[in-house]
Design an enzyme around this catalytic site. Structure first.
Site, PDB file in Angstrom:
ATOM      1  N   ALA A 254      26.711  48.239  -7.039  1.00 53.81           N
ATOM      2  CA  ALA A 254      26.305  46.877  -6.701  1.00 53.81           C
ATOM      3  C   ALA A 254      25.829  46.707  -5.268  1.00 53.81           C
ATOM      4  CB  ALA A 254      27.468  45.923  -6.954  1.00 53.81           C
TER       5      ALA A 254
ATOM      6  N   ASN B 111      34.914  46.555  -6.253  1.00 56.07           N
ATOM      7  CA  ASN B 111      34.829  48.018  -6.228  1.00 56.07           C
ATOM      8  C   ASN B 111      33.913  48.490  -5.101  1.00 56.07           C
ATOM      9  OD1 ASN B 111      36.442  49.201  -8.400  1.00 56.07           O
ATOM     10  ND2 ASN B 111      35.121  48.053  -9.776  1.00 56.07           N
TER      11      ASN B 111
ATOM     12  N   HIS C 284      26.251  40.819  -1.609  1.00 59.69           N
ATOM     13  CA  HIS C 284      27.067  41.704  -0.775  1.00 59.69           C
ATOM     14  C   HIS C 284      26.294  41.979   0.511  1.00 59.69           C
ATOM     15  CE1 HIS C 284      29.652  42.510  -4.249  1.00 59.69           C
ATOM     16  NE2 HIS C 284      28.548  42.719  -4.943  1.00 59.69           N
TER      17      HIS C 284
END
Length: 268
Positions: free
Chosen positions: A123, A189, A219
């Protein structure tokens, strides 16, 4: 041609299987997928691979590489077995490696059986830059994760704020990656992957927000060190059926597989 298997056939497992079947993963053949119960996965018609709940048959299937896409518990149950049976291992539940004892066991098993453990960027972006920067001194690394409140359902966020009535960004966690990977096993994660690439779980700072003003999972990585400074932000479209994750995670797995059989490898 690499013979591959997948542990788990949820949203991510199905997408990974589709990408392999469509040829996006390079010279790789999906042989089998391990599921908890074969019944219930039967709707996957037209598949050329086997769906099985037979653990012994799956792990003894002479697979070159196995992708874990079933959560922390599955990785803890099967990780060492994958390596001991001679398969390389792709890990998606990277947060489980925040347990130092388990991480050491996996490393020892990989060395003993001459296998490798692959951790995709999944991600986030920039793990190659962070890992390269770690060849010198890195002063600090911070990860800021923002997701819509619906993505935090079923987590400790529900104990901190009413996710249904939230109207502005709310910081549900601030601390280090070791703790965040335990508190949000499905959702952060990325903090574990960043820690392994860079300066470790204790030194990697993490901020986590429930943000009703956004629809994507975002993110942002900020790092400073001998190499200079870097700030990388990504915005991922979440799965409708599983807003904790994004299609880019499965796509990054396909990239790992493609790299293993491609004559030219980019971005490592």
């Amino acid at each position: 041609m690499l013979k591959a298997g997948i542990i788990g056939y949820g949203t991510l497992g199905k997408t990974i299987a589709e990408l392999i079947e469509a040829g996006y993963a390079g010279d790789v053949e999906l042989k089998s997928v391990l599921v908890r119960r074969k019944k219930g996965a039967q709707h996957a018609d037209k598949q050329t691979f086997a769906l099985t709940s037979d653990e012994a048959g799956f792990f003894n299937g002479d697979l070159d590489i196995i992708i874990e896409a079933a959560g922390h518990q599955a990785l803890q149950m099967f990780g060492e077995q994958v390596l001991a049976n001679g398969s390389h291992l792709v890990v998606l539940s990277v947060g489980a490696l925040g347990d130092p004892d388990f991480y050491d066991k996996l490393q020892i098993a990989a060395k003993q059986h001459n296998r490798q453990i692959y951790i995709p960027s999944a991600a986030i972006a920039g793990l190659d830059r962070i890992a390269a920067g770690a060849m010198g001194k890195i002063e600090n690394i911070t990860l800021i994760t923002r997701k819509h409140p619906r993505s935090w359902k079923g987590t400790i966020a529900e104990e901190k704020v009413d996710l249904h009535t939230l109207t502005e960004p709310f910081c549900i966690y601030e601390g280090n990656a070791r703790e965040s990977s335990k508190l949000f096993p499905q959702s952060v994660n990325v903090s574990a992957a960043l820690s392994l690439a860079g300066i470790g779980f204790e030194e990697t700072k993490v901020k986590v927000y429930a943000d009703p003003t956004i629809q994507s999972n975002t993110h942002t990585i900020k790092a400073k060190g001998f190499f200079g400074e870097v700030e990388i932000s990504v915005s991922n479209i979440p799965y409708e059926e599983n807003p904790k994750s994004s299609p880019i995670v499965a796509m990054s797995v396909a990239k790992v597989l493609k790299n293993l059989t491609s004559p030219i490898v980019i971005g490592v």
